[in-house]
Write a protein that holds these residues in place. Structure first.
Motif, PDB file in Angstrom:
ATOM      1  N   LEU A  58       0.834  -1.208   0.000  1.00  7.27           N
ATOM      2  CA  LEU A  58       0.000   0.000   0.000  1.00  7.27           C
ATOM      3  C   LEU A  58       0.868   1.257   0.000  1.00  7.27           C
ATOM      4  CD1 LEU A  58      -2.813   1.271   0.102  1.00  7.27           C
ATOM      5  CD2 LEU A  58      -2.709   1.092   2.600  1.00  7.27           C
TER       6      LEU A  58
ATOM      7  N   ILE B 119       1.914   1.930  -3.496  1.00  5.59           N
ATOM      8  CA  ILE B 119       0.818   2.511  -4.279  1.00  5.59           C
ATOM      9  C   ILE B 119       0.666   4.000  -3.951  1.00  5.59           C
ATOM     10  CG2 ILE B 119      -1.693   2.481  -4.614  1.00  5.59           C
ATOM     11  CD1 ILE B 119      -1.533  -0.601  -4.140  1.00  5.59           C
TER      12      ILE B 119
ATOM     13  N   ALA C  64       1.126   7.051  -6.491  1.00  4.86           N
ATOM     14  CA  ALA C  64       0.004   7.975  -6.715  1.00  4.86           C
ATOM     15  C   ALA C  64       0.427   9.422  -6.452  1.00  4.86           C
ATOM     16  CB  ALA C  64      -1.175   7.594  -5.825  1.00  4.86           C
TER      17      ALA C  64
ATOM     18  N   LEU D  30       0.415   1.183 -11.373  1.00  5.55           N
ATOM     19  CA  LEU D  30      -0.478   1.459 -10.247  1.00  5.55           C
ATOM     20  C   LEU D  30      -1.754   0.634 -10.317  1.00  5.55           C
ATOM     21  CD1 LEU D  30      -0.108   5.317  -9.766  1.00  5.55           C
ATOM     22  CD2 LEU D  30       0.607   3.506  -8.177  1.00  5.55           C
ATOM     23  N   VAL D  31      -2.291   0.471 -11.512  1.00  2.04           N
ATOM     24  CA  VAL D  31      -3.491  -0.364 -11.674  1.00  2.04           C
ATOM     25  C   VAL D  31      -3.166  -1.803 -11.285  1.00  2.04           C
ATOM     26  CG1 VAL D  31      -5.103  -1.333 -13.359  1.00  2.04           C
ATOM     27  CG2 VAL D  31      -4.622   1.122 -13.370  1.00  2.04           C
TER      28      VAL D  31
ATOM     29  N   SER E 179      -2.690  -2.075  -7.564  1.00  2.00           N
ATOM     30  CA  SER E 179      -3.977  -1.929  -6.874  1.00  2.00           C
ATOM     31  C   SER E 179      -4.812  -3.196  -6.969  1.00  2.00           C
ATOM     32  CB  SER E 179      -4.750  -0.737  -7.442  1.00  2.00           C
ATOM     33  OG  SER E 179      -4.036   0.454  -7.216  1.00  2.00           O
TER      34      SER E 179
ATOM     35  N   MET F  22      -3.381  -5.453  -4.515  1.00  2.00           N
ATOM     36  CA  MET F  22      -3.744  -4.999  -3.172  1.00  2.00           C
ATOM     37  C   MET F  22      -5.160  -5.450  -2.828  1.00  2.00           C
ATOM     38  SD  MET F  22      -2.408  -3.269  -0.665  1.00  2.00           S
ATOM     39  CE  MET F  22      -3.228  -3.758   0.831  1.00  2.00           C
ATOM     40  N   ALA F  23      -6.070  -5.317  -3.788  1.00  2.00           N
ATOM     41  CA  ALA F  23      -7.457  -5.757  -3.553  1.00  2.00           C
ATOM     42  C   ALA F  23      -7.500  -7.259  -3.280  1.00  2.00           C
ATOM     43  CB  ALA F  23      -8.328  -5.405  -4.758  1.00  2.00           C
TER      44      ALA F  23
END
Length: 193
Positions: free
Chosen positions: A92, A95, A99, A144-145, A148, A151-152
């Motif tokens: 995280l 990320i 970002a 980043l996508v 992410s 991460m999900a």
């Protein structure tokens, strides 16, 4: 090498790593073309604005992006050791740092377009600047996508220690994006000014 029934067998490299290195080789060639174009055309614009007039060195955002290489490395290392919670926190952090870098790029572009009047069609500098920095920004966005999504999956409990090799492959891409930024930063904000 092992010998089984009179023949030698070599351990094959992981397909994910081979695929990622092949992708990186192709992407490095594309970035090389864009960097050479930027260097070739820098200073050849007939009208302003010129790089020295409008570019500000994004030191803070660069530190954020380069720091994300450390956090992703530590995250992957944590997962290899079986610490999924530590992995999640560091992932995280990666990320968030990426970002922040993208936010910096967006604010710089907003200023360049609306205050300084530099667009992709203004002059050669604008064309090559937005092409090179935009290509890098696109790669950060793809990263980043991907980060992410992972991460999900981590938050859903699907990421385990046995997925460490796949996480390593994604981290190789992120390290590539960070390395490319060092080149882009040097060319655009140091040499090209």
């Amino acid at each position: 090498m092992t010998m089984a029934e009179g023949r030698f067998e070599r351990a094959r490299p992981a397909r994910g790593r081979v695929g990622m290195f092949a992708l990186i080789a192709a992407e490095a060639a594309i970035f090389t073309i864009f960097v050479v174009a930027y260097l070739f055309y820098v200073g050849k614009s007939l009208t302003g604005p010129m790089p020295k007039d409008v570019l500000r060195v994004p030191v803070f955002y660069t530190i954020c992006l380069l720091s994300s290489s450390l956090t992703i490395h530590l995250a992957a290392k944590s997962l290899r050791r079986g610490s999924v919670p530590r992995f999640a926190i560091l992932w995280l952090a990666t990320i968030v740092l990426g970002a922040i870098f993208m936010y910096g790029t967006a604010t710089e572009w907003h200023r360049l377009i609306y205050r300084d009047g530099l667009t992709i069609s203004t002059n050669l500098f604008g064309t090559t600047y937005y092409s090179l920095v935009g290509l890098h920004g696109f790669h950060v966005l793809v990263g980043l996508v991907s980060l992410s999504i992972l991460m999900a999956l981590t938050l859903l409990g699907s990421v385990k220690q046995e997925h460490a090799e796949r996480v390593d492959v994604l981290s190789i891409y992120w390290h590539f994006v960070d390395t490319v930024w060092i080149v882009v930063f040097t060319v655009v904000y140091v040499i090209g000014r």
